[in-house]
Design a protein around this motif. Sequence first.
Motif, mmCIF file in Angstrom:
data_model
loop_
_atom_site.group_PDB
_atom_site.id
_atom_site.type_symbol
_atom_site.label_atom_id
_atom_site.label_comp_id
_atom_site.label_asym_id
_atom_site.label_seq_id
_atom_site.Cartn_x
_atom_site.Cartn_y
_atom_site.Cartn_z
ATOM 1 N N VAL A 7 -9.035 1.342 -8.874
ATOM 2 C CA VAL A 7 -8.106 1.933 -9.831
ATOM 3 C C VAL A 7 -7.547 0.775 -10.658
ATOM 4 O O VAL A 7 -6.520 0.183 -10.339
ATOM 5 C CB VAL A 7 -6.978 2.697 -9.113
ATOM 6 C CG1 VAL A 7 -6.081 3.405 -10.130
ATOM 7 C CG2 VAL A 7 -7.547 3.682 -8.110
ATOM 8 N N ARG A 40 -6.008 -2.404 -7.814
ATOM 9 C CA ARG A 40 -5.658 -1.285 -6.925
ATOM 10 C C ARG A 40 -6.948 -0.732 -6.328
ATOM 11 O O ARG A 40 -7.887 -0.401 -7.065
ATOM 12 C CB ARG A 40 -4.895 -0.185 -7.684
ATOM 13 C CG ARG A 40 -3.468 -0.579 -8.024
ATOM 14 C CD ARG A 40 -2.822 0.410 -8.995
ATOM 15 N NE ARG A 40 -2.732 1.755 -8.445
ATOM 16 C CZ ARG A 40 -1.732 2.194 -7.672
ATOM 17 N NH1 ARG A 40 -0.744 1.373 -7.339
ATOM 18 N NH2 ARG A 40 -1.709 3.440 -7.245
ATOM 19 N N PHE A 75 0.852 -1.187 0.000
ATOM 20 C CA PHE A 75 0.000 0.000 0.000
ATOM 21 C C PHE A 75 0.888 1.236 0.000
ATOM 22 O O PHE A 75 2.076 1.183 0.322
ATOM 23 C CB PHE A 75 -0.936 0.011 1.212
ATOM 24 C CG PHE A 75 -0.238 0.256 2.529
ATOM 25 C CD1 PHE A 75 -0.170 1.528 3.072
ATOM 26 C CD2 PHE A 75 0.361 -0.793 3.206
ATOM 27 C CE1 PHE A 75 0.497 1.747 4.276
ATOM 28 C CE2 PHE A 75 1.012 -0.582 4.412
ATOM 29 C CZ PHE A 75 1.083 0.694 4.953
ATOM 30 N N GLU A 82 -5.267 9.360 2.255
ATOM 31 C CA GLU A 82 -5.547 8.497 1.105
ATOM 32 C C GLU A 82 -4.642 7.270 1.165
ATOM 33 O O GLU A 82 -3.421 7.393 1.280
ATOM 34 C CB GLU A 82 -5.316 9.259 -0.203
ATOM 35 C CG GLU A 82 -5.735 8.479 -1.444
ATOM 36 C CD GLU A 82 -5.571 9.306 -2.704
ATOM 37 O OE1 GLU A 82 -6.474 10.112 -3.000
ATOM 38 O OE2 GLU A 82 -4.518 9.163 -3.368
ATOM 39 N N TYR A 83 -5.270 6.107 1.115
ATOM 40 C CA TYR A 83 -4.539 4.833 1.105
ATOM 41 C C TYR A 83 -4.877 4.115 -0.191
ATOM 42 O O TYR A 83 -6.054 3.945 -0.527
ATOM 43 C CB TYR A 83 -4.946 3.958 2.295
ATOM 44 C CG TYR A 83 -4.339 4.365 3.611
ATOM 45 C CD1 TYR A 83 -3.363 3.585 4.226
ATOM 46 C CD2 TYR A 83 -4.749 5.540 4.250
ATOM 47 C CE1 TYR A 83 -2.800 3.953 5.445
ATOM 48 C CE2 TYR A 83 -4.189 5.920 5.463
ATOM 49 C CZ TYR A 83 -3.213 5.119 6.056
ATOM 50 O OH TYR A 83 -2.665 5.497 7.252
ATOM 51 N N THR A 84 -3.856 3.672 -0.904
ATOM 52 C CA THR A 84 -4.049 2.883 -2.116
ATOM 53 C C THR A 84 -3.412 1.517 -1.902
ATOM 54 O O THR A 84 -2.197 1.417 -1.675
ATOM 55 C CB THR A 84 -3.436 3.574 -3.341
ATOM 56 O OG1 THR A 84 -4.003 4.888 -3.488
ATOM 57 C CG2 THR A 84 -3.719 2.762 -4.596
ATOM 58 N N GLU A 129 -2.433 -2.296 -3.121
ATOM 59 C CA GLU A 129 -2.165 -3.221 -4.216
ATOM 60 C C GLU A 129 -2.672 -4.594 -3.784
ATOM 61 O O GLU A 129 -2.280 -5.108 -2.735
ATOM 62 C CB GLU A 129 -0.672 -3.286 -4.515
ATOM 63 C CG GLU A 129 -0.076 -1.995 -5.035
ATOM 64 C CD GLU A 129 -0.368 -1.779 -6.508
ATOM 65 O OE1 GLU A 129 -0.811 -2.748 -7.156
ATOM 66 O OE2 GLU A 129 -0.155 -0.660 -6.999
ATOM 67 N N ARG A 144 -8.507 2.133 -3.718
ATOM 68 C CA ARG A 144 -8.167 3.410 -3.086
ATOM 69 C C ARG A 144 -9.250 3.825 -2.104
ATOM 70 O O ARG A 144 -10.448 3.716 -2.384
ATOM 71 C CB ARG A 144 -7.979 4.496 -4.138
ATOM 72 C CG ARG A 144 -7.576 5.865 -3.575
ATOM 73 C CD ARG A 144 -7.119 6.779 -4.696
ATOM 74 N NE ARG A 144 -5.901 6.254 -5.314
ATOM 75 C CZ ARG A 144 -5.526 6.528 -6.563
ATOM 76 N NH1 ARG A 144 -6.293 7.287 -7.345
ATOM 77 N NH2 ARG A 144 -4.392 6.034 -7.036
ATOM 78 N N THR A 173 0.471 5.732 0.837
ATOM 79 C CA THR A 173 -0.400 6.762 1.400
ATOM 80 C C THR A 173 -0.046 8.115 0.811
ATOM 81 O O THR A 173 1.062 8.324 0.290
ATOM 82 C CB THR A 173 -0.253 6.839 2.932
ATOM 83 O OG1 THR A 173 1.036 7.370 3.252
ATOM 84 C CG2 THR A 173 -0.422 5.475 3.580
ATOM 85 N N THR A 193 -10.319 7.041 0.615
ATOM 86 C CA THR A 193 -10.079 8.429 0.997
ATOM 87 C C THR A 193 -10.750 8.701 2.333
ATOM 88 O O THR A 193 -11.942 8.424 2.506
ATOM 89 C CB THR A 193 -10.626 9.399 -0.067
ATOM 90 O OG1 THR A 193 -10.026 9.097 -1.331
ATOM 91 C CG2 THR A 193 -10.306 10.845 0.308
#
Length: 607
Positions: free
Chosen positions: A388, A392, A313, A321-323, A325, A394, A315, A396
């Motif tokens: 994404v 991915r 991940f 915001e954390y994205t 994988e 995401r 930030t 918020t």
Amino acid sequence: MSEEGLSRRQFLAATGGTAVAATLAGCRNGSGDRESPAGTDDPTDSEASPTTATVDGWPYGYDRPRPEKAAEVMEAAGYGPDNRFELTLTQYENEAWNQMAQLIRDRIGAAHVELSIESAGLSALTERGRNGTLQAYTYGWGADYPSPQNFLQLIYPPNTDYSQPDATGSFAFWTADTPAAERARSAYERVADNPEPTESAQSTRNEAYVSLEEATWAGLPVIPIFHQAIEPMWYDHVDYPVPGAMGGFRQKYNTVSLAEGSRLEMIASGMSGFDPIVGVDSESGAVVSQVFDTLTNYPEGKTATEQLLARGFETSDDYTEYTFELVEGVRFHDGSELTAHDLVYSWRRLAESSNSGRRRFILDVLGVTHETDDDGNVVPGSLGVEAVGNYRFRVTLERPFASVLSLIAYSAFAAVPEGIVGDVEGYGGEMDQSTFATNPVGCGPFAFESWSQGEAAEVTAFGNYHGRSPSVDGVRWQIIDDGTARYNYFMNRNADVAGIPTPQYDPSLLTVERTDDLGRQRGTYGPVRNGETLNWARVPTLTTFYIGFNTREVPLPVRKAMAYVVDQRQFVETVFKDRFVPAYHLTPPLLYPGGASAYWKHAEPGD
């Protein structure tokens, strides 16, 4: 807070852990200990910075009752033989709690308090507490995620006022303008104002946590009594990894192996359903843990999280915001592949579905961005989650939150196949919610097999599991409500892992051989009735039991008198057969800033 939202934490606590304590004996922190988020959440590291105490130990008689001080404080307030305070203590229907209450009554009478004892079921006790019709009560709290904040929100004064719709704390109604309440309010707001997963913010939070504990000592909205421990026992043919402080119901059984037989046999006292967004009891939660996976996980029920469906991940600079994988190639039990779109649906369902009993965890605790309509419902599609691409995901947030990685290991955030239930706008659904709750589909190490209410539940090993494949063919829980019947079932070797209920528990049969660095004791128990000597472990869990007060109905001198006659250590040793840990703080030792040594240093008065 919904009744469903209470069902794990507060049912576990109020009943003395019926699901876990009665069967095996009897729902984290944020982002590491540095300025950027860590890969795992370990409260023994991240909440361990030094703090400043301003009170020299538990002020009401550490390890000994002080009835003379109880009488003194009551008489100073104008009470006496001809002016006794009438107090009713309401407790969950539990013989051990009743024994403890009688000891308190025998002592507090000399302090001009006429104590009456009554029992109530959990639902009635909870409803009366919310309605403000209890004076004093026994209750408890088990961690949703391992952070002191999860416990100390119980005494944040605005959160104790159930005339407000969003209250989720203790039933204290602790809103009077007193120095202790103001100190608690100010300290909790320092926690809320410093949510970042950084060393400097953690240091501020830790100071505030200690201040909150000391405000509790001064104002006594609650009196801590004990921290729970679980005591799993198992026969020699079972290779059973001892669970961590999150408890056995957070443990995945793909790490268990058997020298005899191919199916792990367990005992449960009852189950209610298996939809992860609906508040479930602890033993239903044990099934949920086998069937479903989340982005992160508490390995073997330990508090330090690890990645599970996420393989990495990143930030944003402001931690809002954390994205994530995702691991590729993960399969649901229906054969479909997990993608980020499934997680969008799963989290939307947690926030938007009318069936959700846990939406506060995503909206209020985690704080995912969203819009609400005039009725306070989440506007469909407004939740701050997005796919994404296929792998991915995401998220918020409205504000930084230090415990993101540990909170999302909670089963409410589990992945389910996109659109499987038609309770989110835009999805037709393959089945209704009641069907899904009794025939769940996840991507965990075991696939759901069957459940006969009041009889048994069973899961089978999932051959396409993305992680460690189960060593057993399946797990079966025999549902037995009566404690003596559970004991007999275990003694007849029908269960591989269980526990000894307190009435049948004999401390003289226990041999403690070692203690590990997580405070878990290991040893043996026996020989038991069937001639076997069982493997034994005692695991401190993140649960605190307490006596609470409606502070509008019970004056401070009466609350102090109660504290002076309470003897936490005696209650643990004599009433609960030394199976638990005396409590002097709301925060359990493992989560206390600085760890267990700091907990006891703060609690024990100096010379």
